[in-house]
Design an enzyme around this catalytic site. Structure first.
Site, short mmCIF file in Angstrom:
data_model
loop_
_atom_site.label_atom_id
_atom_site.label_comp_id
_atom_site.label_asym_id
_atom_site.label_seq_id
_atom_site.Cartn_x
_atom_site.Cartn_y
_atom_site.Cartn_z
N CYS A 113 -56.74 56.73 -14.90
CA CYS A 113 -56.24 57.11 -13.58
C CYS A 113 -56.64 56.07 -12.55
O CYS A 113 -57.80 55.68 -12.48
CB CYS A 113 -56.90 58.41 -13.12
SG CYS A 113 -56.36 59.85 -13.98
N GLU A 166 -45.38 51.28 -15.56
CA GLU A 166 -46.44 51.49 -16.55
C GLU A 166 -46.47 52.93 -17.04
O GLU A 166 -46.25 53.86 -16.27
CB GLU A 166 -47.80 51.12 -15.96
CG GLU A 166 -47.97 49.63 -15.92
CD GLU A 166 -49.22 49.21 -15.19
OE1 GLU A 166 -50.15 48.74 -15.82
OE2 GLU A 166 -49.26 49.38 -13.96
N CYS A 226 -46.68 51.89 -5.24
CA CYS A 226 -46.87 53.17 -4.53
C CYS A 226 -47.03 52.88 -3.04
O CYS A 226 -47.71 51.94 -2.66
CB CYS A 226 -48.12 53.87 -5.06
SG CYS A 226 -48.38 55.51 -4.31
N CYS A 243 -54.26 55.21 -0.85
CA CYS A 243 -55.54 55.79 -1.25
C CYS A 243 -56.50 54.65 -1.57
O CYS A 243 -56.16 53.76 -2.35
CB CYS A 243 -55.36 56.71 -2.46
SG CYS A 243 -54.10 57.98 -2.18
#
Ligand code: SAH
Length: 366
Positions: free
Chosen positions: A344, A93, A113, A117
């Site tokens: 984000c 993306e 990823c 987090c």
């Protein structure tokens, strides 16, 4: 078929060496480099200034593009999100963010990823794989071609941020190679000074970056002022806790040019990391290390099923005031492209938009 050489991930000297293995003169390598990187062509067939036989040979042994656009989404604020696929069918993306005086392209360094987090949707994909230099470069080419037309010079400057999916510092060599290719004046000519790379805090690579000649700017995702809270929100903190991270930042600081600062990003999660006490702890932490940094406060971009809400505006202002009173430079980041899952922490290869399809620009069958 996958053995074909990915030419978009080669520097100009490497492309020259490659065409020489085909028995071609060096200038053909320079010509192909310019066709890919300056004219932003994504197939050999479009390179009509090359002899037909050479184009046919290139189609056999090499590939001019690695990514295919699957869907693109347009936000009400002008932001565009591209969902692309690698040749082995993994999602990539990229986000194009037009601003008044420049455009910013947010690229991904990995498909998925590996970091976990808790406030970021990309984590839910896990790591699919790291992207090649060519797959990194091509994201920028695709975004510029879509915004302005194939090969058309952008009317404004282009800034890049390595803040898309993935942890750039876990794909360090490919990242640096992609940046070197993009800096070439015969190609995209986007110099490292226009690039900011964000890391969750891979300490050895922060130290390495400090020694890179002509390096990009650095941003560090902090999200918490204490180890206890950061361990919870960003488990990578257990490997490299705050003290080690900030000591590495101090070393990095010596590589800053006059007037340059590096950035700490602090995602603001309602009731989790946004109290007055957290603000004081954050200011004290940075001041104790004497860091010449600025802090970017990023209101959390909510996305199901993440268990957080963005801090309220008054909270963000109060947090900012406390930091500023202690001498810290603070900016509040305005969220862009939330309605199309482009902001984000929202990149997770989503096939929909928040406003049910209204802003889907096009969908290309795969
Ligand atoms: N892995 C790198 C780069 C990707 S994240 C890193 O961690 O820095 C880019 C930025 O988005 C980071 O600062 C991260 O803290 C922030 N972010 C992640 N999820 C978010 C969310 N849901 N809302 C707002 N910002 C988020």
């Amino acid at each position: 078929m996958n053995q074909r050489v990915e030419l978009i991930g080669l520097s100009q000297p490497e492309l020259v060496a490659f065409v020489e293995t085909l028995g071609e003169p060096a200038y053909r390598g320079r010509q192909i480099f310019a066709a890919l990187q300056h004219r932003r062509l994504r197939s050999f067939d479009e390179m009509t200034d090359l002899p037909k036989e050479l184009r046919a040979r290139l189609n056999e042994v090499a590939q001019a593009s690695s990514l295919q656009i699957e869907s693109r989404y347009l936000s009400s604020d002008g932001t565009r999100r591209y969902l692309m696929k690698t040749r082995d069918n993994l999602p990539v993306e990229t986000v194009f963010i037009p601003e008044e005086h420049r455009d910013t392209i947010c690229f991904s360094s990995q498909s998925g990823c590996p970091l976990q987090c808790t406030f970021c949707l990309t984590a839910q994909l896990g790591l699919l794989r790291s992207l090649t230099p060519g797959e990194i470069v091509e994201q920028i080419i695709i975004a510029l071609n879509d915004a302005y037309g194939t090969g058309v010079k952008p009317p404004r400057g282009t800034n890049l941020v390595g803040m898309g999916a993935g942890e750039p510092f876990l794909n360090f060599d490919s990242l640096l190679k992609a940046l070197r290719i993009m800096a070439d004046p015969n190609g995209l000519h986007i110099v490292p000074n226009r690039v900011t790379i964000s890391t969750a805090g891979i300490v050895p690579r922060i130290l390495d970056l400090a020694n890179v000649f002509d390096r990009p700017h650095l941003a560090i995702s902090l999200a918490a002022p204490t180890d206890a809270l950061r361990n919870e929100l960003m488990p990578i903190n257990k490997r490299w806790p705050l003290e080690e991270l900030l000591n590495a930042c101090k070393v990095f600081e010596h590589s800053l040019k006059p007037g340059e600062r590096f950035t700490f990003e602090y995602v603001m999660l309602d009731g989790v990391n946004d109290s007055d006490e957290h603000a004081r702890q954050l200011a004290n932490l940075l001041n104790r290390h004497g860091l010449r940094a600025k802090v970017n406060l990023i209101p959390h971009n909510p996305a199901e099923p993440l268990p957080y809400q963005p801090s309220r505006a008054e909270r963000v202002t109060r947090f900012k005031d406390i930091l500023e009173a202690k001498g810290i430079h603070v900016y509040v980041r305005r969220p862009r492209g939330r309605d199309i899952f482009a902001a984000c922490g929202q990149l997770a290869a989503r096939h929909e938009t928040l406003n049910a399809g209204r802003s889907l620009l096009s969908e290309v069958a795969t």
